[in-house]
Design an enzyme around this catalytic site. Sequence first.
Site, PDB file in Angstrom:
ATOM      1  N   CYS A   1       0.833  -1.203   0.000  1.00  0.00           N
ATOM      2  CA  CYS A   1       0.000   0.000   0.000  1.00  0.00           C
ATOM      3  C   CYS A   1       0.869   1.256   0.000  1.00  0.00           C
ATOM      4  CB  CYS A   1      -1.008  -0.043   1.130  1.00  0.00           C
ATOM      5  SG  CYS A   1      -2.466   0.928   0.711  1.00  0.00           S
TER       6      CYS A   1
ATOM      7  N   HIS B   1      -3.691  -4.944   0.140  1.00  0.00           N
ATOM      8  CA  HIS B   1      -3.145  -5.509   1.382  1.00  0.00           C
ATOM      9  C   HIS B   1      -3.246  -7.036   1.343  1.00  0.00           C
ATOM     10  CE1 HIS B   1      -2.850  -1.775   3.837  1.00  0.00           C
ATOM     11  NE2 HIS B   1      -3.755  -1.358   2.967  1.00  0.00           N
TER      12      HIS B   1
ATOM     13  N   GLU C   1      -1.941  -9.091   3.173  1.00  0.00           N
ATOM     14  CA  GLU C   1      -1.903  -9.654   4.531  1.00  0.00           C
ATOM     15  C   GLU C   1      -3.297  -9.948   5.089  1.00  0.00           C
ATOM     16  OE1 GLU C   1      -1.165  -6.556   3.707  1.00  0.00           O
ATOM     17  OE2 GLU C   1      -1.688  -5.101   5.257  1.00  0.00           O
TER      18      GLU C   1
HETATM   19  N1  GLN Z   1      -1.948   6.688   2.810  1.00  0.00           N
HETATM   20  C1  GLN Z   1      -2.074   5.981   1.595  1.00  0.00           C
HETATM   21  C2  GLN Z   1      -3.435   6.209   0.941  1.00  0.00           C
HETATM   22  O1  GLN Z   1      -4.362   6.595   1.576  1.00  0.00           O
HETATM   23  C3  GLN Z   1      -1.823   4.499   1.788  1.00  0.00           C
HETATM   24  C4  GLN Z   1      -2.755   3.831   2.730  1.00  0.00           C
HETATM   25  C5  GLN Z   1      -2.269   2.511   3.246  1.00  0.00           C
HETATM   26  O2  GLN Z   1      -1.078   2.234   3.274  1.00  0.00           O
HETATM   27  N2  GLN Z   1      -3.179   1.689   3.741  1.00  0.00           N
HETATM   28  O3  GLN Z   1      -3.575   5.990  -0.238  1.00  0.00           O
END
Ligand code: GLN
Length: 536
Positions: free
Chosen positions: A383, A509, A511
């Site tokens: 992410c 994600h 995970e």
């Molecule tokens: N802050 C980033 C976004 O909002 C990544 C979010 C995250 O890592 N879950 O796109």
Amino acid sequence: MANTKYIFVTGGVISSLGKGIIAASLGKLLQARGYKVTIQKLDPYINIDPGTLNPYEHGECYVTVDGHEADLDLGHYERFLNTPTHKDNNITTGRIYQNVIDKERRGDYLGKTVQIVPHITDEIKRNIKLLGTKYDYDFVITEIGGTVGDIESLPFIESVRQLRWELGKNCICVHLTYVPYIAAAKEVKTKPTQHSVKQLQSEGIQPDVLVLRTEHKLNKEILRKVALFCNVEADAVVQSVDVSTIYEVPIMMQEQNMDEIILRKLGIEVGPKPEMKPWREFLDKKKNATKTVRIALVGKYVELPDAYKSINESLLQAATYNNRILDLHYIHSEKVTSENVEKLLSDMDGVVVAPGFGQRGIEGKFVALKYTREHDIPTLGICLGMQCMVIEYARNVLNLDEANSTEMNPHTPFKVIDLMEEQKNISNMGGTMRLGAYKCKLEKDSLAYSVYKKDMIEERHRHRFEFNSDYKQELEQAGMKCSGVNPETGLVEIVELPEKKWYLGVQFHPEYNSTVVSPNPLFLGFIKAVVDNKKK
Ligand code: GLN
């Protein structure tokens, strides 16, 4: 079977005893007997969901396939049961009140005074029973967050009391307490447990099963004493001693016949003991591993490992299936500089750059990524970690010095990561990110395809910002491959550097859907690459 049975798990004495693990272990044992099981968490806080909570408060925010931001215990439920949870599996006091207040505004209460009993408790009971009726489960296990005696959890406990009357034999209460060891007296103490059960009884609930959490094995006499003082059958007092991994807890509960006791109390035929073969195979692998993999997790919440719960568990599962012991090192991204990065990362076998929000610690992630890219250390970006890979590449390879995400610098001249059009006018922070499972189409000739071994995957998202496709061509020409895209929107979900051994970032994600018996291919592939690289 249907005719749903309801099992409640409460906790006493102190928090953090692992109610979630006990609930998940019990669920696992019942599921191994062929029953359809789900686990629900009731959280006593006023937030509608944990989506707006800082990870320092309650650890990681977990995301369900249907895009609900949920308590991290749902992660345990999925890792143990290997079945998805949904929005209905996590209810907070805030959501209960919101529903009741919405009904009141609509006039549904027909002029009545709206009260905690019966209106709030009715709404809680409706949400508990909903899982049984809507999805046709044999068992609904409901974990009540907090500790008995808390002001906040009273309406939940009161709802359980009422449900016991309504459901009669179809309902059972498991209470988890703590038995401390007093070193000076060289004795374990059962008094806190007795008090905790009294507290529960004073709230109208007699527990059927007690689980005693302890650091030292308790003898039969102690268990008998607790049974006597707490009005519980002697064989229904089981203990949960510290074990080397949470995944041993189901086996420990099975050895004490916890599932049999519960089935018997619910009037269900017990049947043969399940073998739990895949589960035991995993534990054997974990026990037999002798070689280690050193993995660095670069993030800003390193003081609190719960903030990266699902990543830790996914790495552990992947290491285990690669016959390795996971040696995980948390590296504080705020503290990584070009001066110390060599010292911090040079002896790591692999590096994971963590998800996150906001500016704090971001520059350290760029430094770490530049180092692993230039030194060809296997790297996985998740992410924000993937977004950082794109920014670092744009800055240092495309020479777009001030490239950034508009999250960190809204005025950057090179918005390589930017808000989607639909996100631009959103002002409400809760539940408005890109959330839940989305499809992703993989390019055949890619690292991503080689780990997933299929061309369409589905993974869960939780972010607001996206790879800006205006830079796709330029980045690809410079060597960064966009190997996975959303088939509907064309959004880039995976980037990789084919000239490196293993350097890949994902906007989603992975995970969130890695479980003990079905580990996520991306983590498996990453650790395998780390192991292969080490052999060389
Ligand atoms: N802050 C980033 C976004 O909002 C990544 C979010 C995250 O890592 N879950 O796109």
